[in-house]
Design a protein around this motif. Structure first.
Motif, PDB file in Angstrom:
ATOM      1  N   ARG A  35      19.191 -47.165 -21.080  1.00  0.00           N
ATOM      2  CA  ARG A  35      19.239 -46.007 -20.174  1.00  0.00           C
ATOM      3  C   ARG A  35      19.807 -46.353 -18.796  1.00  0.00           C
ATOM      4  O   ARG A  35      20.669 -45.648 -18.272  1.00  0.00           O
ATOM      5  CB  ARG A  35      17.842 -45.414 -20.028  1.00  0.00           C
ATOM      6  N   HIS A  36      19.308 -47.389 -18.196  1.00  0.00           N
ATOM      7  CA  HIS A  36      19.702 -47.726 -16.824  1.00  0.00           C
ATOM      8  C   HIS A  36      21.206 -48.011 -16.722  1.00  0.00           C
ATOM      9  O   HIS A  36      21.876 -47.490 -15.828  1.00  0.00           O
ATOM     10  CB  HIS A  36      18.886 -48.933 -16.336  1.00  0.00           C
ATOM     11  N   ASP A  37      21.719 -48.817 -17.623  1.00  0.00           N
ATOM     12  CA  ASP A  37      23.150 -49.119 -17.600  1.00  0.00           C
ATOM     13  C   ASP A  37      23.997 -47.878 -17.840  1.00  0.00           C
ATOM     14  O   ASP A  37      25.048 -47.703 -17.227  1.00  0.00           O
ATOM     15  CB  ASP A  37      23.511 -50.189 -18.630  1.00  0.00           C
ATOM     16  N   THR A  38      23.546 -47.006 -18.723  1.00  0.00           N
ATOM     17  CA  THR A  38      24.302 -45.777 -18.977  1.00  0.00           C
ATOM     18  C   THR A  38      24.328 -44.908 -17.728  1.00  0.00           C
ATOM     19  O   THR A  38      25.367 -44.343 -17.372  1.00  0.00           O
ATOM     20  CB  THR A  38      23.691 -44.990 -20.157  1.00  0.00           C
ATOM     21  N   LEU A  39      23.209 -44.804 -17.045  1.00  0.00           N
ATOM     22  CA  LEU A  39      23.151 -44.015 -15.816  1.00  0.00           C
ATOM     23  C   LEU A  39      24.073 -44.595 -14.747  1.00  0.00           C
ATOM     24  O   LEU A  39      24.831 -43.875 -14.103  1.00  0.00           O
ATOM     25  CB  LEU A  39      21.714 -43.959 -15.290  1.00  0.00           C
ATOM     26  N   LEU A  40      24.018 -45.902 -14.570  1.00  0.00           N
ATOM     27  CA  LEU A  40      24.796 -46.528 -13.499  1.00  0.00           C
ATOM     28  C   LEU A  40      26.287 -46.656 -13.814  1.00  0.00           C
ATOM     29  O   LEU A  40      27.114 -46.479 -12.925  1.00  0.00           O
ATOM     30  CB  LEU A  40      24.233 -47.918 -13.191  1.00  0.00           C
ATOM     31  N   TYR A  41      26.620 -46.962 -15.061  1.00  0.00           N
ATOM     32  CA  TYR A  41      27.991 -47.344 -15.369  1.00  0.00           C
ATOM     33  C   TYR A  41      28.687 -46.486 -16.420  1.00  0.00           C
ATOM     34  O   TYR A  41      29.879 -46.655 -16.656  1.00  0.00           O
ATOM     35  CB  TYR A  41      28.031 -48.811 -15.832  1.00  0.00           C
ATOM     36  N   GLY A  42      27.964 -45.596 -17.077  1.00  0.00           N
ATOM     37  CA  GLY A  42      28.567 -44.782 -18.125  1.00  0.00           C
ATOM     38  C   GLY A  42      29.338 -43.603 -17.556  1.00  0.00           C
ATOM     39  O   GLY A  42      29.080 -43.136 -16.447  1.00  0.00           O
ATOM     40  N   SER A  43      30.272 -43.108 -18.350  1.00  0.00           N
ATOM     41  CA  SER A  43      31.006 -41.905 -17.959  1.00  0.00           C
ATOM     42  C   SER A  43      30.072 -40.696 -18.018  1.00  0.00           C
ATOM     43  O   SER A  43      28.963 -40.777 -18.561  1.00  0.00           O
ATOM     44  CB  SER A  43      32.178 -41.678 -18.921  1.00  0.00           C
ATOM     45  N   ASN A  44      30.512 -39.587 -17.478  1.00  0.00           N
ATOM     46  CA  ASN A  44      29.715 -38.365 -17.552  1.00  0.00           C
ATOM     47  C   ASN A  44      29.451 -37.978 -19.000  1.00  0.00           C
ATOM     48  O   ASN A  44      28.354 -37.542 -19.337  1.00  0.00           O
ATOM     49  CB  ASN A  44      30.401 -37.219 -16.812  1.00  0.00           C
ATOM     50  N   ASP A  45      30.458 -38.134 -19.855  1.00  0.00           N
ATOM     51  CA  ASP A  45      30.270 -37.822 -21.272  1.00  0.00           C
ATOM     52  C   ASP A  45      29.250 -38.762 -21.912  1.00  0.00           C
ATOM     53  O   ASP A  45      28.403 -38.324 -22.707  1.00  0.00           O
ATOM     54  CB  ASP A  45      31.592 -37.916 -22.043  1.00  0.00           C
ATOM     55  N   ALA A  46      29.318 -40.042 -21.589  1.00  0.00           N
ATOM     56  CA  ALA A  46      28.366 -41.009 -22.142  1.00  0.00           C
ATOM     57  C   ALA A  46      26.945 -40.661 -21.705  1.00  0.00           C
ATOM     58  O   ALA A  46      26.006 -40.716 -22.509  1.00  0.00           O
ATOM     59  CB  ALA A  46      28.722 -42.426 -21.721  1.00  0.00           C
ATOM     60  N   LEU A  47      26.780 -40.287 -20.463  1.00  0.00           N
ATOM     61  CA  LEU A  47      25.462 -39.931 -19.953  1.00  0.00           C
ATOM     62  C   LEU A  47      24.951 -38.658 -20.627  1.00  0.00           C
ATOM     63  O   LEU A  47      23.779 -38.568 -21.004  1.00  0.00           O
ATOM     64  CB  LEU A  47      25.503 -39.759 -18.439  1.00  0.00           C
ATOM     65  N   ARG A  48      25.823 -37.695 -20.827  1.00  0.00           N
ATOM     66  CA  ARG A  48      25.445 -36.451 -21.496  1.00  0.00           C
ATOM     67  C   ARG A  48      24.973 -36.732 -22.927  1.00  0.00           C
ATOM     68  O   ARG A  48      23.931 -36.253 -23.360  1.00  0.00           O
ATOM     69  CB  ARG A  48      26.603 -35.462 -21.511  1.00  0.00           C
ATOM     70  N   VAL A  49      25.737 -37.535 -23.648  1.00  0.00           N
ATOM     71  CA  VAL A  49      25.383 -37.873 -25.023  1.00  0.00           C
ATOM     72  C   VAL A  49      24.067 -38.656 -25.053  1.00  0.00           C
ATOM     73  O   VAL A  49      23.201 -38.415 -25.900  1.00  0.00           O
ATOM     74  CB  VAL A  49      26.523 -38.659 -25.707  1.00  0.00           C
ATOM     75  N   HIS A  50      23.914 -39.568 -24.110  1.00  0.00           N
ATOM     76  CA  HIS A  50      22.686 -40.363 -24.027  1.00  0.00           C
ATOM     77  C   HIS A  50      21.486 -39.445 -23.790  1.00  0.00           C
ATOM     78  O   HIS A  50      20.448 -39.584 -24.445  1.00  0.00           O
ATOM     79  CB  HIS A  50      22.830 -41.382 -22.892  1.00  0.00           C
ATOM     80  N   ASN A  51      21.632 -38.500 -22.867  1.00  0.00           N
ATOM     81  CA  ASN A  51      20.556 -37.545 -22.576  1.00  0.00           C
ATOM     82  C   ASN A  51      20.184 -36.736 -23.814  1.00  0.00           C
ATOM     83  O   ASN A  51      18.997 -36.547 -24.109  1.00  0.00           O
ATOM     84  CB  ASN A  51      20.967 -36.575 -21.465  1.00  0.00           C
ATOM     85  N   GLU A  52      21.200 -36.252 -24.521  1.00  0.00           N
ATOM     86  CA  GLU A  52      20.955 -35.440 -25.714  1.00  0.00           C
ATOM     87  C   GLU A  52      20.237 -36.244 -26.786  1.00  0.00           C
ATOM     88  O   GLU A  52      19.270 -35.778 -27.382  1.00  0.00           O
ATOM     89  CB  GLU A  52      22.267 -34.883 -26.256  1.00  0.00           C
ATOM     90  N   ARG A  53      20.708 -37.451 -27.024  1.00  0.00           N
ATOM     91  CA  ARG A  53      20.103 -38.289 -28.058  1.00  0.00           C
ATOM     92  C   ARG A  53      18.674 -38.667 -27.687  1.00  0.00           C
ATOM     93  O   ARG A  53      17.765 -38.641 -28.526  1.00  0.00           O
ATOM     94  CB  ARG A  53      20.952 -39.550 -28.296  1.00  0.00           C
ATOM     95  N   MET A  54      18.459 -39.011 -26.429  1.00  0.00           N
ATOM     96  CA  MET A  54      17.119 -39.382 -25.995  1.00  0.00           C
ATOM     97  C   MET A  54      16.172 -38.192 -26.165  1.00  0.00           C
ATOM     98  O   MET A  54      15.041 -38.366 -26.646  1.00  0.00           O
ATOM     99  CB  MET A  54      17.109 -39.860 -24.547  1.00  0.00           C
ATOM    100  N   GLU A  60      11.282 -35.726 -31.482  1.00  0.00           N
ATOM    101  CA  GLU A  60      10.801 -36.051 -32.822  1.00  0.00           C
ATOM    102  C   GLU A  60       9.540 -36.899 -32.754  1.00  0.00           C
ATOM    103  O   GLU A  60       8.594 -36.686 -33.514  1.00  0.00           O
ATOM    104  CB  GLU A  60      11.884 -36.771 -33.629  1.00  0.00           C
ATOM    105  N   TYR A  61       9.501 -37.861 -31.836  1.00  0.00           N
ATOM    106  CA  TYR A  61       8.300 -38.691 -31.683  1.00  0.00           C
ATOM    107  C   TYR A  61       7.101 -37.809 -31.323  1.00  0.00           C
ATOM    108  O   TYR A  61       6.016 -37.955 -31.907  1.00  0.00           O
ATOM    109  CB  TYR A  61       8.518 -39.755 -30.607  1.00  0.00           C
TER     110      TYR A  61
END
Length: 95
Positions: A35-54, A60-61
């Motif tokens: 999460r932290h690396d995606t927030l700091l260094y990921g593109s906007n699209d990567a962060l969006r996808v990460h948010n959706e998947r998380m 589900e949990y």
């Protein structure tokens, strides 16, 4: 356009409801670790996808574990009690 062209779609892995309990936990551990690396260094699209998947994995949990144990210190009331205890016992430097 080719029938297999997936531009504009997001591939986010196996649907969380199809994962076994152990695999779901492994996916959650991985996504929280990255999460932290995606927030700091990921593109906007990567962060969006990460948010959706998380959100999918966490949802589900929670669906599977509606009565999961909650540590008292992780609630608002527990945090207030912890804060009150911190202010009720002032510390003196050097003691």
């Amino acid at each position: 356009m080719n029938a297999h062209d997936e531009r504009g779609t997001t591939m986010t892995g196996v649907e969380p409801n199809r994962l076994g309990d152990q695999q779901l936990m492994k996916e959650l551990e991985t996504i929280h670790r990255t999460r932290h690396d995606t927030l700091l260094y990921g593109s906007n699209d990567a962060l969006r996808v990460h948010n959706e998947r998380m959100a999918q994995l966490e949802g589900e949990y929670l669906r599977r574990n509606p009565r999961r144990p909650v540590a008292p210190g992780r609630t608002r009331e527990g945090a207030r009690e912890r804060g009150a205890a911190d202010t009720a016992t002032p510390t003196t430097p050097g003691t």
